[in-house]
Design an enzyme around this catalytic site. Structure first.
Site, PDB file in Angstrom:
ATOM      1  N   ASP A   1      -3.206   2.434  -5.856  1.00  0.00           N
ATOM      2  CA  ASP A   1      -2.062   2.534  -4.949  1.00  0.00           C
ATOM      3  C   ASP A   1      -1.872   1.303  -4.069  1.00  0.00           C
ATOM      4  OD1 ASP A   1      -4.310   2.917  -3.429  1.00  0.00           O
ATOM      5  OD2 ASP A   1      -3.456   4.490  -2.182  1.00  0.00           O
ATOM      6  N   GLU A   2      -2.507   0.188  -4.399  1.00  0.00           N
ATOM      7  CA  GLU A   2      -2.295  -1.024  -3.609  1.00  0.00           C
ATOM      8  C   GLU A   2      -2.385  -2.255  -4.494  1.00  0.00           C
ATOM      9  OE1 GLU A   2      -5.309  -1.959  -0.706  1.00  0.00           O
ATOM     10  OE2 GLU A   2      -6.815  -0.782  -1.769  1.00  0.00           O
TER      11      GLU A   2
ATOM     12  N   ASP B   1       0.862  -1.181   0.000  1.00  0.00           N
ATOM     13  CA  ASP B   1       0.000   0.000   0.000  1.00  0.00           C
ATOM     14  C   ASP B   1       0.895   1.225   0.000  1.00  0.00           C
ATOM     15  OD1 ASP B   1      -2.059   1.761   0.178  1.00  0.00           O
ATOM     16  OD2 ASP B   1      -2.796   1.110   2.121  1.00  0.00           O
TER      17      ASP B   1
END
Length: 660
Positions: A213-214, A123
């Site tokens: 974003d992960e 993350d």
């Protein structure tokens, strides 16, 4: 091995009881609800959540948003009262059989426990804010957020004041008057995310993007090939990302995706957390974990569980006989898996996941004019056509979604006579649904409209090969153990529900922020610039919604000729990162090298091979020659085909008739 890296900070301010319960305060649960969907975000441990809830409560009180939240909270309270009444009834009867079935299911689940894989959830830390800080380094040292109407990301300085993602911008300014808010720049974030994804592909080419974003990775093979332990690999990965992209990531390492996701939030920012792959450690990790920390348990489900005495995953076991009757069988399965710390170990690219629908929607100022509504509907149809073209689908069912100015959401759907994907068809089939709603609701005033296609039909041209058979897809599932059939988890439904809960909350918060700006416009000191900012906030909300649903294919790593030249087709298939080309003749994957691929096609096209394939596909009566020896010859022909690495079923698709 004990859980590695356990932080000293306690899990506080995350339960209903932590938000200033005052005896007799009928809005206590509402205040907790108003804290928003991102209460469990990292960086909130030292924040006085009671103070934050009072500020949000007072700032939104009297608004349509507040009235809608109050209505939802009242309905949830009534639902919980029914749950408690049902539980009291169950406590008066013998649940021995339910208890036995629950224990049998738990025993079966234990058989599926796979500790052989290493799954990592990564993350990016405050991603949007971190990307903006690269262009403006001075923002690293002050409270800063990205997003105007609603905060999408806050840096850790802003989080100390109680600011977090999913918070109305004007509320955040009351918590932190010096907060700097920047507009969203999705092109910039997508470009930076692609830099990170290029690095992830080196560790697991079949990594799974969970959002911009992960991502999830299975690093089992990488660890074995490099002879490194998981913690070393992840530390190396994090250092490489920081060095090459100038942003930091946090990671969770565990035996499955569920625990890895939870663990990645433990040592934020720029840290990693390992949950050792042994049963005792996993059970201990889950025992004291607040239910809200589990991906798939949102605020509504958390409050329902809290009402019957379940605050942590460890509390689930004592209530196991009641769960199915109170929440349903799927919820029981999901919760028992949470208690045991079980989850999926298979990781695959997001673009390979089965898609259920394609849709688009737009929020706007209250609109009631019939001509304007039709124009908006046509524009949405054009946007949906673009999405259907990009994703290569048509839809057999068309769904119209509207949100009234009172926040009430209505949907209507129609089954179209043919699969559609053009703007003209989408508009023409949606107009009757809109007209019917207008008749049902005179003077209808809308603030959101959307179209969605379901029951999808693929328009990809490469689904069928030269001979009319379906092509081989190199969506190779990663085999984990002998219990591969257990790799079916109900997590996705609960995760989707929790995600929808967050999205709905974001929409409502966006509207609250717009209302606040509109009130300022209508006040004596209002200005046109405020009106412009309100319009920008709505456009930003629409871009955020559309951007969040995009799925990008994984980066393809170029392989040097020497890397795969020695691999057999089976090895190429097993090697998740090596590209495999499907043979147009036999349909089996081959090494992605020109020479080897051409040699294989020559082999498949040879007259003798085709004769063997055709013979193997014939019924035994046609190949036996009428005598006992003929049966033996038929079996030998099939053996020849199978010895060439082909299954009998595949051969039945390639019948060319008499080749003599």
């Amino acid at each position: 091995m004990a859980v590695d890296g356990e932080p000293q900070s306690t899990e506080k301010n995350t339960g209903v009881a932590e938000v200033g319960k005052v005896e007799g305060d009928k809005h206590d649960t509402l205040k907790y609800h108003l804290l928003g969907p991102s209460l469990t975000k990292a960086g909130q441990d030292s924040v006085d959540q009671q103070k934050v809830s009072e500020i949000i409560y007072n700032a939104s009180k009297g608004s349509k948003f507040f009235n809608n939240e109050e209505y939802k909270d009242k309905n949830l309270t009534q639902k919980i009262e029914k749950i408690l009444a049902r539980k009291r009834q169950l406590e008066r009867i013998d649940l021995a059989s339910d208890l036995r079935r629950a224990d049998e299911y738990i025993a079966e689940l234990e058989l599926s426990r796979d500790l052989s894989q290493t799954v990592v959830h990564i993350d990016c830390d405050a991603f949007y804010a971190a990307v903006e800080e690269l262009d403006r380094p001075e923002l690293k040292h002050v409270p800063m957020a990205v997003g105007k109407g609603v905060l999408t990301t806050c840096n850790y300085h802003a989080r100390k004041y109680g600011c977090r993602s999913g918070m109305a911008g004007f509320v955040a300014m009351k918590l932190c008057p010096q907060l700097i808010c920047l507009p969203l720049n999705f092109e910039k974030y997508t470009a930076k995310a692609q830099e990170v994804r290029e690095i992830l592909a080196d560790y697991d080419p079949r990594f799974e993007s969970a959002s911009i974003d992960e991502a999830y990775l299975n690093i089992t093979e990488y660890c074995q090939e490099k002879e490194m332990d998981p913690a070393e690999v992840v530390a190396q990965l994090r250092n490489e990302v920081a060095e090459k992209t100038k942003i930091t990531i946090s990671a969770g390492i565990a035996a499955n995706a569920k625990i890895a996701k939870i663990a990645s939030n433990r040592n934020k920012p720029n840290g990693q957390f390992l949950v050792a792959s042994d049963r005792a450690t996993i059970l201990a990790f889950m025992r004291d974990l607040p239910t809200r920390k589990v991906n798939g348990i949102g605020r509504v489900f958390e409050r329902e569980l809290d009402a019957i005495g379940i605050k942590t995953c460890g509390d689930l076991y004592a209530q196991r006989a009641y769960l199915s009757k109170l929440f349903g069988h799927k919820a029981f399965q999901f919760l028992m898996q949470c208690y045991l710390g079980l989850g999926r170990t298979q990781v695959s690219p997001a673009e390979e996941h089965e898609r259920k629908s394609v849709g688009t929607e737009s929020t706007f100022r209250d609109m009631s004019d019939r001509t304007e509504l039709r124009a908006k509907l046509r524009w949405i149809a054009q946007e949906l056509e673009k999405d259907l073209t990009r994703t290569q689908f048509k839809g057999r069912t068309l769904v119209l979604k509207i949100k009234l100015h009172t926040y009430e959401v209505l949907t209507r759907q129609t089954v179209v006579p043919k699969a559609i994907n053009t703007a003209e068809d989408l508009y023409n089939y949606s107009v009757p649904m809109m007209a019917k709603l207008e008749r049902e609701i005179p003077g209808m005033k809308l603030r959101l409209m959307g179209l969605r296609c379901t029951h999808l039909v693929s328009t990809k041209k490469d689904d069928v090969d030269f001979f009319g058979t379906r092509r081989f897809t190199n969506a190779i599932n990663r085999t984990t153990n002998d219990h591969e059939g257990w790799e079916v988890w109900p997590d996705s439904e609960f995760e989707a529900a929790a995600r929808q809960e967050r999205e709905d909350e974001m929409e409502e918060l966006e509207r609250l922020s717009q209302q606040e700006q509109q009130q300022a416009i209508e006040s004596p000191d209002g200005t046109e610039s405020r009106s412009l900012r309100s319009q920008e906030a709505m456009e930003e909300a629409n871009r955020r919604r559309k951007h969040g649903r995009e799925v990008l294919p994984n980066p393809k790593k170029a392989q040097p000729d020497s890397a795969n030249s020695s691999l057999s087709p089976a090895a190429a298939e097993k090697k998740g990162g090596a590209e495999a080309w499907p043979c147009p003749i036999c349909g089996f994957p081959q090494v992605a090298q020109d020479r080897e691929f051409n040699d294989h096609i020559d082999y498949c096209l040879s007259r003798q091979t085709i004769k063997e394939v055709a013979t193997a596909a014939m019924p035994v009566e046609q190949t036996c020659g009428g005598g006992g020896g003929g049966h033996e010859n038929g079996r030998l022909s099939k053996r020849k085909a199978l010895s060439a690495g082909r299954s009998t079923d595949a051969r039945k698709k390639l019948f060319f008739g008499n080749m003599n």
